[in-house]
Design a protein around this motif. Sequence first.
Motif: not given
Length: 450
Positions: A191-201
């Motif tokens: 979940g954290v990784s997906m959130a950071l990925a979405a905050l990068s794109n």
Amino acid sequence: MRFSLGNGRPATGRTAIAVAMLGGLLAMFLRWYFVTHAQVLQPLFRDSNWGDAGQYYRYAWNLFHHGLFSSAAPGSANPISDGFRDPAYPVFLALGMAITDNYDHWYTLVILSQTVLGAVTVTCVILAIRDALPTWLLVVAALAMAVWPHLVSIPAYVLSENLTAPLCAISALALREAAVRRSMGYVLVAGVSMALAALSNAVLGPLAVVLACTFASKRSLPPRLLLVLVAVSTLPLLAWGIRNSHLTAPLSPAIRVEMNLVQGSWPTYHAAAQLASVEDPVGVQTIDAMNLEMATLHIDRVEGLKAMAARMGHAPGTYLAWYLSKPALLWGWEIGLGAGDIYMYPTHNSPFVTNPIFKAIEAVTFIFNGVLALLALAGLIVVALRRDPPAALITFAVTAAWVTVVYGVLQSDPRYSTPYRAAEIVLACVAVSFIVTYLRKRVVGTQDPS
């Protein structure tokens, strides 16, 4: 539990780890070789237009020096906060500024760090699919990810794709472990990784919900873990959205979406952008027409959409063919919104031009790029039709399908598919595995009279 889609046994734990580590080391060496030999024209410290890279540098500079997320030029007296770009990558760049003392040291740190992130991407992807493919295809996938030119060259550029790719790979690996172990800890990591990925794109923003629905339909994860996954991956995005809703700056995420929607609806956008960059009258005129549509759409959403519809109505067949061709453009080879070929910015002494081995790699991958895309489409269908595919394959299939649809509506360019090339390679290997298994069964069935 071991699961294989194809002919041959899945790799043992030690073999899979060895393939993943060797693939990562090869990936890091090739990326390091590229960034230390290629000469990229990218003086971001100058107050000039360097596109996305220049904006990311400005955001990072203002974060480090003023604590503001702003695209104002470095040294501006009163920078104003805005939300035009996504925050994760500028934060990554600002962290580099915090541990270096000048531009040259910062730039070197960023570029070399991105080569490591490229290696992390390969290693995590291979570990994520270690039970889903036979050993020989695991090796093929690792080699393809390590040598693919778009993935080798991207670390040389200060662009967010370098952060999006490893975050997506970590998410896939964590979801694989969560599905196998029924682990809350791995769900939190995913979940954290997906959130950071979405905050990068921001394109990846709704992906967690789409993935959760797919996992629920395939019964890959219990509902309790899926709810945690959605909550952890979306709460940071909601917080960022609340922050942006209180801004008064004209540069906003909504304007960026409007720009991409309008630009992506023009079949001539890539050519016009190239012509306008050299002040060609036709290119400038086309860009001006696009800007007028963007302004109309921003002022009045209904009128803007009507203007776009009226333009498309003059040649509906042309625009239908354009939108149908955009997935092929996204997963194509030539970067239209850049310096051409596999290069984002002007790049001299590229190893893919000067080194015989690199030249051979580019020649082979260029020839097979279209084949890879078709195999990936077939692999996506295989994953979709299976009753219980591995969680990592679901993640890669849903991600590839999602970005294809979204970029098909907005802008399409091979640059934007770079973080997801690993997913494309995985899905292509799934298709190869399925084909080999099918042919093997046919041969066995032909030889066995019973």
